[in-house]
Design an enzyme around this catalytic site. Structure first.
Site, mmCIF file in Angstrom:
data_model
loop_
_atom_site.group_PDB
_atom_site.id
_atom_site.type_symbol
_atom_site.label_atom_id
_atom_site.label_comp_id
_atom_site.label_asym_id
_atom_site.label_seq_id
_atom_site.Cartn_x
_atom_site.Cartn_y
_atom_site.Cartn_z
ATOM 1 N N GLY A 12 0.825 -1.201 0.000
ATOM 2 C CA GLY A 12 0.000 0.000 0.000
ATOM 3 C C GLY A 12 0.855 1.245 0.000
ATOM 4 O O GLY A 12 0.482 2.293 0.556
ATOM 5 N N ALA A 13 2.013 1.157 -0.653
ATOM 6 C CA ALA A 13 3.018 2.232 -0.577
ATOM 7 C C ALA A 13 2.563 3.524 -1.225
ATOM 8 O O ALA A 13 3.050 4.599 -0.870
ATOM 9 C CB ALA A 13 4.323 1.757 -1.215
ATOM 10 N N ASN A 86 0.880 -2.727 5.219
ATOM 11 C CA ASN A 86 0.109 -1.495 5.368
ATOM 12 C C ASN A 86 -1.133 -1.443 4.474
ATOM 13 O O ASN A 86 -2.090 -0.749 4.795
ATOM 14 C CB ASN A 86 1.017 -0.302 5.059
ATOM 15 C CG ASN A 86 0.253 0.985 4.887
ATOM 16 O OD1 ASN A 86 -0.247 1.568 5.859
ATOM 17 N ND2 ASN A 86 0.129 1.447 3.645
ATOM 18 N N SER A 138 -5.799 -1.691 13.606
ATOM 19 C CA SER A 138 -6.713 -0.553 13.735
ATOM 20 C C SER A 138 -7.380 -0.570 15.101
ATOM 21 O O SER A 138 -7.616 -1.646 15.685
ATOM 22 C CB SER A 138 -7.794 -0.610 12.653
ATOM 23 O OG SER A 138 -8.782 0.397 12.868
ATOM 24 N N TYR A 152 -14.600 -4.526 7.944
ATOM 25 C CA TYR A 152 -13.333 -3.861 8.247
ATOM 26 C C TYR A 152 -12.891 -4.153 9.680
ATOM 27 O O TYR A 152 -11.751 -4.555 9.923
ATOM 28 C CB TYR A 152 -13.468 -2.353 8.048
ATOM 29 C CG TYR A 152 -12.202 -1.587 8.363
ATOM 30 C CD1 TYR A 152 -11.187 -1.468 7.416
ATOM 31 C CD2 TYR A 152 -12.013 -0.981 9.604
ATOM 32 C CE1 TYR A 152 -10.018 -0.778 7.702
ATOM 33 C CE2 TYR A 152 -10.853 -0.292 9.896
ATOM 34 C CZ TYR A 152 -9.857 -0.193 8.947
ATOM 35 O OH TYR A 152 -8.693 0.487 9.244
ATOM 36 N N LYS A 156 -9.515 -6.386 10.846
ATOM 37 C CA LYS A 156 -8.432 -5.835 11.654
ATOM 38 C C LYS A 156 -8.264 -6.609 12.964
ATOM 39 O O LYS A 156 -7.147 -6.729 13.485
ATOM 40 C CB LYS A 156 -8.676 -4.354 11.924
ATOM 41 C CG LYS A 156 -8.565 -3.483 10.678
ATOM 42 C CD LYS A 156 -7.172 -3.579 10.044
ATOM 43 C CE LYS A 156 -7.007 -2.638 8.869
ATOM 44 N NZ LYS A 156 -5.644 -2.660 8.307
#
Length: 246
Positions: A12-13, A86, A138, A152, A156
């Site tokens: 996810g850079a 990430n 998260s 989501y 996490k």
């Protein structure tokens, strides 16, 4: 330069948080493989960052895509020493609104992708007796999602459990596995998606009275990747301005 000679992978850079993490790892002397599904944004990012980088387009939800990307990185940059999981997607749908396809989409990117990349890098890290895996978890895993949805928050929570499992497995081999649990980092995916009412309500609950800057999140990555963090493993570091204290 505490990471001179080390090779890092940041998934996810091309996103705000991934870019911030990559920037600090480069500043500390690492060479960084920038992994993202968006090849065009990777090209632009590589021009922006200072240091040795390699942009690699990869669908982290596809195990074969991860395998191919990993082989390319090790072929061009050498063994991977640091992995920052990430990449992720947000879903605000609660249970009754969550479709089968949305559930699988979120799980495959947020959880499967972290597992595929960890599975790829672990054997080499163990064999060399040194490694760092940093999972971006998260606050939603603890709270059930103040604004985030069911898929989501669940993904996490599972990522947190993955962190504990990998940490237990890898510790004796000199490999640490930790998570960072941020809340409301200033990004298009998170804070810019809030409506005015949500924004006001959240800010009133955060003791420091503001949202997290991307560089503040990235400093946590920087520390956990450093040699000085070698006695920390299986830890989830809260970066939430006091929104949740435990």
């Amino acid at each position: 330069m505490t990471l001179t000679g080390k090779t890092a992978v940041v998934t996810g850079a091309a996103g705000t948080m991934g870019t911030a993490a990559a920037k600090f790892l480069l500043e500390d002397g690492a060479q960084v493989a920038l992994v993202d599904i968006d090849a065009l944004r990777l090209d632009n990012l590589a021009r922006f960052l200072r240091g040795k980088t390699l942009g690699v387009a990869c669908d982290i939800a596809d195990s074969m895509s991860v395998k191919t990307a990993f082989q390319r990185i090790e072929g061009e940059l050498g063994p991977v020493d640091i992995l920052v999981n990430n990449a992720g997607v947000l879903s605000n749908d609660k249970a009754e609104q969550t479709s089968d396809s949305e559930w699988r989409r979120v799980m495959s990117i947020n959880l499967d992708g972290a597992f595929y990349w960890s599975r790829a890098v672990l054997p080499g890290m163990k064999a060399r007796g040194w490694g760092r895996i940093i999972n971006v978890c998260s606050l939603a895993a603890k709270t059930g999602g103040l604004t985030a949805g069911t898929a989501y928050s669940t993904s996490k929570g599972a990522m947190t459990s993955l962190t504990f499992s990998l940490a237990r497995e890898a510790a004796a081999h000199g490999v640490t596995v930790n998570g960072i649990s941020p809340a409301y980092v200033k990004t298009p995916m998170i804070t810019e998606g809030l409506n005015d009412s949500q924004r006001r309500q959240l800010l009133s609950q955060i003791p420091v009275g503001r949202f997290c800057e991307p560089d503040e999140f990235a400093h946590a990555v920087r520390f956990l990747a450093s040699p000085l963090a070698g006695f920390i493993t299986g830890e989830i570091v809260d970066v939430n301005g006091g929104l949740q204290m435990d």
